[in-house]
Scaffold this motif. Structure first.
Motif, PDB file in Angstrom:
ATOM      1  N   SER A  74       0.811  -1.220   0.000  1.00 32.08           N
ATOM      2  CA  SER A  74       0.000   0.000   0.000  1.00 32.08           C
ATOM      3  C   SER A  74       0.845   1.272   0.000  1.00 32.08           C
ATOM      4  CB  SER A  74      -0.910   0.020   1.237  1.00 32.08           C
ATOM      5  OG  SER A  74      -0.150   0.246   2.431  1.00 32.08           O
ATOM      6  N   LEU A  75       2.145   1.139   0.225  1.00 32.67           N
ATOM      7  CA  LEU A  75       3.015   2.313   0.292  1.00 32.67           C
ATOM      8  C   LEU A  75       3.278   2.868  -1.105  1.00 32.67           C
ATOM      9  CD1 LEU A  75       5.654   1.005   2.871  1.00 32.67           C
ATOM     10  CD2 LEU A  75       3.800   2.630   3.315  1.00 32.67           C
ATOM     11  N   ASP A  76       3.231   4.188  -1.227  1.00 30.42           N
ATOM     12  CA  ASP A  76       3.554   4.787  -2.520  1.00 30.42           C
ATOM     13  C   ASP A  76       5.069   4.935  -2.657  1.00 30.42           C
ATOM     14  OD1 ASP A  76       4.374   7.163  -1.225  1.00 30.42           O
ATOM     15  OD2 ASP A  76       2.360   8.013  -1.344  1.00 30.42           O
ATOM     16  N   ASP A  77       5.495   5.391  -3.813  1.00 30.83           N
ATOM     17  CA  ASP A  77       6.931   5.435  -4.120  1.00 30.83           C
ATOM     18  C   ASP A  77       7.721   6.294  -3.136  1.00 30.83           C
ATOM     19  OD1 ASP A  77       6.595   3.758  -6.247  1.00 30.83           O
ATOM     20  OD2 ASP A  77       6.556   5.349  -7.765  1.00 30.83           O
ATOM     21  N   SER A  78       7.099   7.336  -2.605  1.00 30.18           N
ATOM     22  CA  SER A  78       7.828   8.212  -1.692  1.00 30.18           C
ATOM     23  C   SER A  78       8.227   7.489  -0.413  1.00 30.18           C
ATOM     24  CB  SER A  78       6.984   9.444  -1.350  1.00 30.18           C
ATOM     25  OG  SER A  78       5.824   9.079  -0.620  1.00 30.18           O
ATOM     26  N   TRP A  79       7.436   6.471  -0.017  1.00 28.97           N
ATOM     27  CA  TRP A  79       7.748   5.699   1.192  1.00 28.97           C
ATOM     28  C   TRP A  79       8.600   4.469   0.897  1.00 28.97           C
ATOM     29  CZ3 TRP A  79       7.624   7.317   5.924  1.00 28.97           C
ATOM     30  CH2 TRP A  79       6.719   8.311   6.318  1.00 28.97           C
ATOM     31  N   ARG A  80       8.767   4.134  -0.347  1.00 28.38           N
ATOM     32  CA  ARG A  80       9.539   2.927  -0.666  1.00 28.38           C
ATOM     33  C   ARG A  80      11.042   3.194  -0.738  1.00 28.38           C
ATOM     34  NH1 ARG A  80       5.871  -0.962  -4.605  1.00 28.38           N
ATOM     35  NH2 ARG A  80       3.937  -0.714  -3.400  1.00 28.38           N
ATOM     36  N   ARG A  81      11.430   4.424  -0.503  1.00 26.53           N
ATOM     37  CA  ARG A  81      12.861   4.761  -0.470  1.00 26.53           C
ATOM     38  C   ARG A  81      13.441   4.427   0.907  1.00 26.53           C
ATOM     39  NH1 ARG A  81      13.932   9.348  -0.019  1.00 26.53           N
ATOM     40  NH2 ARG A  81      11.932  10.380   0.376  1.00 26.53           N
ATOM     41  N   VAL A  82      13.244   3.191   1.334  1.00 20.41           N
ATOM     42  CA  VAL A  82      13.671   2.788   2.675  1.00 20.41           C
ATOM     43  C   VAL A  82      15.188   2.655   2.722  1.00 20.41           C
ATOM     44  CG1 VAL A  82      13.577   0.948   4.401  1.00 20.41           C
ATOM     45  CG2 VAL A  82      11.487   1.659   3.212  1.00 20.41           C
ATOM     46  N   ASP A  83      15.802   3.408   3.625  1.00 23.28           N
ATOM     47  CA  ASP A  83      17.250   3.349   3.799  1.00 23.28           C
ATOM     48  C   ASP A  83      17.656   2.294   4.823  1.00 23.28           C
ATOM     49  OD1 ASP A  83      18.357   5.836   2.249  1.00 23.28           O
ATOM     50  OD2 ASP A  83      16.575   6.547   3.313  1.00 23.28           O
ATOM     51  N   VAL A  84      16.825   2.117   5.839  1.00 21.62           N
ATOM     52  CA  VAL A  84      17.134   1.178   6.920  1.00 21.62           C
ATOM     53  C   VAL A  84      15.891   0.352   7.242  1.00 21.62           C
ATOM     54  CG1 VAL A  84      17.795   0.924   9.351  1.00 21.62           C
ATOM     55  CG2 VAL A  84      18.859   2.713   7.954  1.00 21.62           C
ATOM     56  N   LEU A  85      16.045  -0.964   7.267  1.00 24.03           N
ATOM     57  CA  LEU A  85      15.008  -1.868   7.760  1.00 24.03           C
ATOM     58  C   LEU A  85      15.517  -2.490   9.053  1.00 24.03           C
ATOM     59  CD1 LEU A  85      12.497  -3.726   7.712  1.00 24.03           C
ATOM     60  CD2 LEU A  85      13.797  -5.256   6.185  1.00 24.03           C
ATOM     61  N   MET A 128      15.473  -1.686  -2.107  1.00 25.18           N
ATOM     62  CA  MET A 128      16.883  -1.352  -1.867  1.00 25.18           C
ATOM     63  C   MET A 128      17.739  -1.736  -3.071  1.00 25.18           C
ATOM     64  SD  MET A 128      17.492  -2.366   2.139  1.00 25.18           S
ATOM     65  CE  MET A 128      16.723  -1.421   3.474  1.00 25.18           C
ATOM     66  N   LYS A 129      17.454  -2.895  -3.651  1.00 27.23           N
ATOM     67  CA  LYS A 129      18.224  -3.336  -4.820  1.00 27.23           C
ATOM     68  C   LYS A 129      18.084  -2.355  -5.970  1.00 27.23           C
ATOM     69  CE  LYS A 129      18.150  -7.700  -6.028  1.00 27.23           C
ATOM     70  NZ  LYS A 129      17.671  -9.092  -6.295  1.00 27.23           N
ATOM     71  N   ALA A 130      16.891  -1.828  -6.154  1.00 31.96           N
ATOM     72  CA  ALA A 130      16.655  -0.885  -7.255  1.00 31.96           C
ATOM     73  C   ALA A 130      17.487   0.375  -7.095  1.00 31.96           C
ATOM     74  CB  ALA A 130      15.171  -0.535  -7.327  1.00 31.96           C
ATOM     75  N   ARG A 131      17.747   0.759  -5.852  1.00 37.66           N
ATOM     76  CA  ARG A 131      18.521   1.976  -5.573  1.00 37.66           C
ATOM     77  C   ARG A 131      19.999   1.670  -5.307  1.00 37.66           C
ATOM     78  NH1 ARG A 131      16.507   4.209  -0.555  1.00 37.66           N
ATOM     79  NH2 ARG A 131      17.409   6.216  -1.156  1.00 37.66           N
ATOM     80  N   LYS A 132      20.316   0.376  -5.198  1.00 42.19           N
ATOM     81  CA  LYS A 132      21.671  -0.085  -4.874  1.00 42.19           C
ATOM     82  C   LYS A 132      22.209   0.588  -3.609  1.00 42.19           C
ATOM     83  CE  LYS A 132      23.352  -2.292  -8.945  1.00 42.19           C
ATOM     84  NZ  LYS A 132      24.543  -2.645  -9.728  1.00 42.19           N
ATOM     85  N   GLN A 133      21.367   0.602  -2.587  1.00 44.42           N
ATOM     86  CA  GLN A 133      21.782   1.113  -1.293  1.00 44.42           C
ATOM     87  C   GLN A 133      20.752   0.721  -0.239  1.00 44.42           C
ATOM     88  OE1 GLN A 133      21.456   5.400  -2.550  1.00 44.42           O
ATOM     89  NE2 GLN A 133      20.371   5.602  -0.603  1.00 44.42           N
ATOM     90  N   GLY A 134      21.197   0.758   1.014  1.00 48.39           N
ATOM     91  CA  GLY A 134      20.308   0.436   2.121  1.00 48.39           C
ATOM     92  C   GLY A 134      21.015  -0.427   3.157  1.00 48.39           C
ATOM     93  N   GLN A 135      20.355  -0.595   4.279  1.00 51.83           N
ATOM     94  CA  GLN A 135      20.903  -1.425   5.345  1.00 51.83           C
ATOM     95  C   GLN A 135      19.777  -2.158   6.053  1.00 51.83           C
ATOM     96  OE1 GLN A 135      23.767   0.437   7.880  1.00 51.83           O
ATOM     97  NE2 GLN A 135      24.078  -1.379   9.138  1.00 51.83           N
ATOM     98  N   ILE A 136      20.011  -3.441   6.303  1.00 53.75           N
ATOM     99  CA  ILE A 136      19.071  -4.264   7.064  1.00 53.75           C
ATOM    100  C   ILE A 136      19.736  -4.618   8.384  1.00 53.75           C
ATOM    101  CG2 ILE A 136      17.795  -6.447   7.137  1.00 53.75           C
ATOM    102  CD1 ILE A 136      17.876  -6.363   4.031  1.00 53.75           C
TER     103      ILE A 136
END
Length: 252
Positions: A74-85, A128-136
């Motif tokens: 249900s999240l739109d694109d603005s919320w899918r820019r997750v940097d940290v899970l 995260m893969k689409a942006r090639k960045q992030g941390q879990i």
């Protein structure tokens, strides 16, 4: 919406709530999840008012794969820019020899601690893969490292978190995604109250005779792991009270 975004599971209490407060104080926008809708909404109001950030509360149970997919879908694109899970949702139930354990408790622990973590990660990793960045950050336990009497299934579930973290680290190397396991020792939260199903006396006895970790102690460490330079990744971190050597040895 500018700025970084952190998604924190199990945010209604304990480590999850403390992580929400810590990341919010650093200016992160937050997606907070948990089963208690009213508590999530109260936390949302508190964080937005205090830190002037955006907070998206999502009430669901991580054990329910369809609910996970529906909520995150249900999240739109603005919320899918997750940097940290932060995969924090987890629990222990009871202390029993394996042959006396309650299979319903086993299912709850394994479905929450292991499968819930997998469901959340599978939903977020493509972003995260689409942006090639992030941390879990996967919240484990000293129980992942040292098995103790009557801890059988809980210890197994956290050992699985340890192994999954290592596997995720390898699989996500090509995508510049950090994966970290944080394994806390004895911390005075709702953990023991949940384990002993509301027995406050038993829960308090766990922490007698020494100074345990607080939820904030753990949240500070999680945030530190997420605040390092892009080329630095803490893979595996164990923290305990000074009085605790591992899941078994505590000096009281």
């Amino acid at each position: 919406m500018q700025g970084k975004i952190a998604l924190i599971t199990g945010a209604t209490a304990g480590f999850g709530e403390a992580c929400a407060l810590t990341f919010a104080a650093a200016g992160y926008h937050l997606i907070i999840t948990g089963r208690r809708k009213e508590r999530l909404q109260e936390l949302q109001q508190q964080l937005e008012k205090t830190y002037h950030i955006h907070v998206k509360p999502l009430a669901f149970d991580v054990r329910d794969r369809a609910a996970v997919n529906e909520a995150l879908g249900s999240l739109d694109d603005s919320w899918r820019r997750v940097d940290v899970l932060v995969n924090n949702a987890g629990l222990a139930l009871d202390l029993s020899p394996v042959d006396e354990g309650n299979p319903d408790d086993w299912d709850t622990m394994l479905d929450t601690n292991v499968k819930g973590l997998l469901y959340m990660s599978k939903a977020v990793i493509p972003w995260m893969k689409a942006r090639k960045q992030g941390q879990i950050v996967n919240i484990g336990s000293t129980a992942a490292k040292t098995v103790y009497a009557k801890g059988n299934v809980y210890c197994a579930s956290k050992a699985a978190v340890d192994a999954l973290t290592q596997g995720m680290r390898i699989d996500l190397l090509p995508y510049n995604i950090k994966v970290t396991a944080v394994h806390p020792g004895a911390a005075e939260t709702e953990f023991s109250l949940v384990r002993f199903k509301g027995d406050e006396s038993k829960a308090k006895d766990v922490y007698k005779g020494f100074t345990p970790l607080s939820a904030k102690d753990v949240a500070d460490v999680v945030f530190y792991c997420c605040s390092l330079p892009p080329h630095v990744c803490i893979n595996d971190l164990v923290l305990t009270p000074t009085a605790q050597a591992n899941a078994y040895y505590i000096h009281r």
